[in-house]
Motif scaffolding. Structure first.
Motif, PDB file in Angstrom:
ATOM      1  N   CYS A   7      -2.294  15.855   0.766  1.00 39.87           N
ATOM      2  CA  CYS A   7      -2.570  16.122   2.176  1.00 39.87           C
ATOM      3  C   CYS A   7      -2.621  14.776   2.878  1.00 39.87           C
ATOM      4  O   CYS A   7      -3.509  13.959   2.611  1.00 39.87           O
ATOM      5  CB  CYS A   7      -3.889  16.865   2.334  1.00 39.87           C
ATOM      6  SG  CYS A   7      -4.280  17.236   4.058  1.00 39.87           S
ATOM      7  N   LEU A   8      -1.652  14.527   3.746  1.00 44.07           N
ATOM      8  CA  LEU A   8      -1.639  13.243   4.457  1.00 44.07           C
ATOM      9  C   LEU A   8      -0.889  13.346   5.774  1.00 44.07           C
ATOM     10  O   LEU A   8      -0.053  14.234   5.966  1.00 44.07           O
ATOM     11  CB  LEU A   8      -1.036  12.137   3.577  1.00 44.07           C
ATOM     12  CG  LEU A   8       0.417  12.269   3.097  1.00 44.07           C
ATOM     13  CD1 LEU A   8       1.390  11.713   4.130  1.00 44.07           C
ATOM     14  CD2 LEU A   8       0.612  11.524   1.786  1.00 44.07           C
ATOM     15  N   LEU A   9      -1.226  12.430   6.666  1.00 44.80           N
ATOM     16  CA  LEU A   9      -0.534  12.265   7.939  1.00 44.80           C
ATOM     17  C   LEU A   9       0.077  10.870   7.947  1.00 44.80           C
ATOM     18  O   LEU A   9      -0.610   9.886   7.655  1.00 44.80           O
ATOM     19  CB  LEU A   9      -1.518  12.384   9.105  1.00 44.80           C
ATOM     20  CG  LEU A   9      -1.817  13.781   9.633  1.00 44.80           C
ATOM     21  CD1 LEU A   9      -3.101  13.760  10.457  1.00 44.80           C
ATOM     22  CD2 LEU A   9      -0.659  14.314  10.478  1.00 44.80           C
ATOM     23  N   ALA A  10       1.354  10.778   8.272  1.00 45.48           N
ATOM     24  CA  ALA A  10       2.006   9.468   8.284  1.00 45.48           C
ATOM     25  C   ALA A  10       3.041   9.392   9.395  1.00 45.48           C
ATOM     26  O   ALA A  10       3.657  10.398   9.768  1.00 45.48           O
ATOM     27  CB  ALA A  10       2.667   9.188   6.938  1.00 45.48           C
ATOM     28  N   LEU A  11       3.223   8.200   9.907  1.00 45.47           N
ATOM     29  CA  LEU A  11       4.294   7.931  10.857  1.00 45.47           C
ATOM     30  C   LEU A  11       5.486   7.435  10.048  1.00 45.47           C
ATOM     31  O   LEU A  11       5.376   6.470   9.285  1.00 45.47           O
ATOM     32  CB  LEU A  11       3.874   6.870  11.874  1.00 45.47           C
ATOM     33  CG  LEU A  11       4.924   6.578  12.960  1.00 45.47           C
ATOM     34  CD1 LEU A  11       5.006   7.724  13.950  1.00 45.47           C
ATOM     35  CD2 LEU A  11       4.601   5.273  13.684  1.00 45.47           C
ATOM     36  N   VAL A  12       6.617   8.116  10.199  1.00 45.73           N
ATOM     37  CA  VAL A  12       7.825   7.752   9.455  1.00 45.73           C
ATOM     38  C   VAL A  12       8.711   6.906  10.361  1.00 45.73           C
ATOM     39  O   VAL A  12       9.300   7.405  11.315  1.00 45.73           O
ATOM     40  CB  VAL A  12       8.588   9.010   8.983  1.00 45.73           C
ATOM     41  CG1 VAL A  12       9.709   8.627   8.021  1.00 45.73           C
ATOM     42  CG2 VAL A  12       7.644  10.009   8.327  1.00 45.73           C
ATOM     43  N   ARG A  13       8.808   5.612  10.056  1.00 47.84           N
ATOM     44  CA  ARG A  13       9.597   4.698  10.884  1.00 47.84           C
ATOM     45  C   ARG A  13      10.971   4.408  10.288  1.00 47.84           C
ATOM     46  O   ARG A  13      11.839   3.851  10.957  1.00 47.84           O
ATOM     47  CB  ARG A  13       8.837   3.388  11.083  1.00 47.84           C
ATOM     48  CG  ARG A  13       7.472   3.578  11.751  1.00 47.84           C
ATOM     49  CD  ARG A  13       6.862   2.267  12.191  1.00 47.84           C
ATOM     50  NE  ARG A  13       6.603   1.375  11.055  1.00 47.84           N
ATOM     51  CZ  ARG A  13       6.004   0.188  11.157  1.00 47.84           C
ATOM     52  NH1 ARG A  13       5.601  -0.240  12.348  1.00 47.84           N
ATOM     53  NH2 ARG A  13       5.793  -0.561  10.091  1.00 47.84           N
ATOM     54  N   GLY A  14      11.158   4.781   9.033  1.00 42.20           N
ATOM     55  CA  GLY A  14      12.441   4.554   8.370  1.00 42.20           C
ATOM     56  C   GLY A  14      12.418   5.212   7.007  1.00 42.20           C
ATOM     57  O   GLY A  14      11.407   5.802   6.604  1.00 42.20           O
TER      58      GLY A  14
END
Length: 414
Positions: A175-182
């Motif tokens: 369970c995680l939240l992440a910003l995908v920049r590449g």
């Protein structure tokens, strides 16, 4: 045929004759010419043995899977040595099936991609050992895959999604939240501090003995909760979402599970039934736990969107939230997240349900993404190891907490 024999934690290398027989088992189709990059993806991180062949345009040429769900339902949860043995028994057949359906010979592959982290150590070991043997035989590049990265990038196979985008990965183990920049560029905004939502839902389903419920006997715990919740009234139980005062994007589900366990115990006493029997209020409990889980996920995700927009990490008008992983197939939870995306002018995207759960397609596609960008392509496989525990990206969750963003209250009318 490739024969896998366990000796001191390593699979023995098959003889040249057996390798020859394995490669001979594939028909060569003279009329088929593949100009695209082709990747074989192999997934054995938990309890599904899966393989697929995908080309660089996103076409799935062949796939196969063996699910262990039925076995683990009977044992009341995943037992790692049992999962390992089932992977060993099925991996050769599954890889062979995926390649055969794709109508390509192994020699035409551009690379082999395999999950090496994170996951169950015994399961990961089977996939990695098999893959390294295949790589050695075929003299192909090897692409080690981070399971969570693969889940996050699956949406780019089915939709035209540009970087950056926000991803919520929710499953039985994560369970995680992440910003995908590449392709391999992630900022971790928050994660579960204890267990994953899928694990919690499975445990609640076991505590409710839903495997004995005639409508749920063949369903996984999460599916059983979702199915039964449709018949229940969530208002019959007042269960508060956890961490309401914590102004960060982390999650917690073990406390919620403890509250549910106490509620079930109390209802068993009231109804005069023993543990293992079905409560008359089981559907109401399922509805309440599902709603509370959805609200908890929604609120933390809401804060993540606001944080990213405040820091100009996401577009103000065209932001995308991707929800993936096994729990993402829960339609009630999706609706809760849709309320959040509507309120924040975001687009909610989810891979189709079959690509939300663990599969070989997402591993092969991650291999294609890495092949395109030239990231993590190994021509020397010496020293490659699996990693049961492995973080994703750069952790900025402390910064998120320090921002202490207040989240507006939304009406969760689902």
């Amino acid at each position: 045929m490739l024969i896998l024999n366990k000796t001191a934690g390593v699979f023995s290398k098959p003889s040249k004759r057996k390798v020859y027989e394995f490669l001979r088992s594939f028909n060569i189709y003279p009329g088929t010419l593949f100009l695209h990059k082709l990747v074989l993806g192999i997934e054995t991180s938990c309890d599904d043995t899966a393989a697929a062949v995908v080309d660089e345009t996103g076409n799935v040429l062949g796939e196969a899977m063996h699910s262990q769900t039925e076995v683990h339902l009977k044992t009341g949860g995943i037992i790692p040595p049992v999962a390992q043995q089932l992977h060993r028994e099925n991996i050769q057949r599954i890889v062979q099936e995926a390649l055969s359906v794709s109508r390509i010979s192994p020699s035409e592959l551009s690379a082999i991609a395999t999950t090496i982290k994170p996951g169950l150590a015994l399961s990961l070991g089977v996939g990695l050992s098999f893959s390294l043997q295949l790589v050695d035989q075929l003299k192909k590049p090897f692409i080690p895959i981070h399971h969570m990265e693969a889940h996050a990038l699956t949406i780019r196979l089915t939709n035209k999604v540009e970087f950056p985008f926000l991803v919520l990965l929710i499953s039985g183990g994560h369970c995680l939240l992440a910003l995908v920049r590449g392709v391999s560029d992630f900022l971790l905004l928050g994660k579960s501090l204890d267990i994953a939502p899928g694990d919690m839902l499975d445990k609640v389903a076991r505590r409710l003995s839903l495997i004995r419920h005639p409508e749920c006997s063949t369903m996984s715990g999460g599916k059983a909760i979702e199915h039964l919740a449709k018949q229940g009234n969530r208002f019959h139980f007042d269960i508060k979402p956890p961490m309401q005062r914590a102004k960060n994007c982390d999650f917690s589900f073990s406390g919620l599970q403890h509250v549910i366990d106490k509620t079930i115990m109390q209802k068993e006493k009231e109804e005069g039934i023993e543990k293992g029997q079905i409560l008359s209020s089981a559907a109401d409990i399922a509805a309440a736990v599902q709603h509370t889980t959805a609200c908890h996920l929604a609120k933390r995700t809401h804060r993540a969107i606001l944080f990213c927009k405040q820091r100009n990490l996401l577009s103000q008008s065209n932001a995308v939230l991707v929800v993936s992983g096994g729990v993402a197939s829960n339609l009630y939870i999706r609706k809760a997240l849709e309320i959040v995306t509507n309120a924040t002018q975001c687009t909610l995207l989810c891979p189709p349900p079959r690509l939300c759960t663990d599969n070989g397609i997402m591993i092969a596609w991650n291999g294609i993404e890495r092949l395109r960008t030239g990231l993590g392509i190994l021509h020397n496989i010496e020293g490659v190891r699996y990693e049961p525990k492995c973080p994703l990206g750069v952790d900025i969750s402390k910064e998120v907490g320090e921002a202490a963003i207040k989240v507006p209250r939304l009406k969760m009318k689902i």
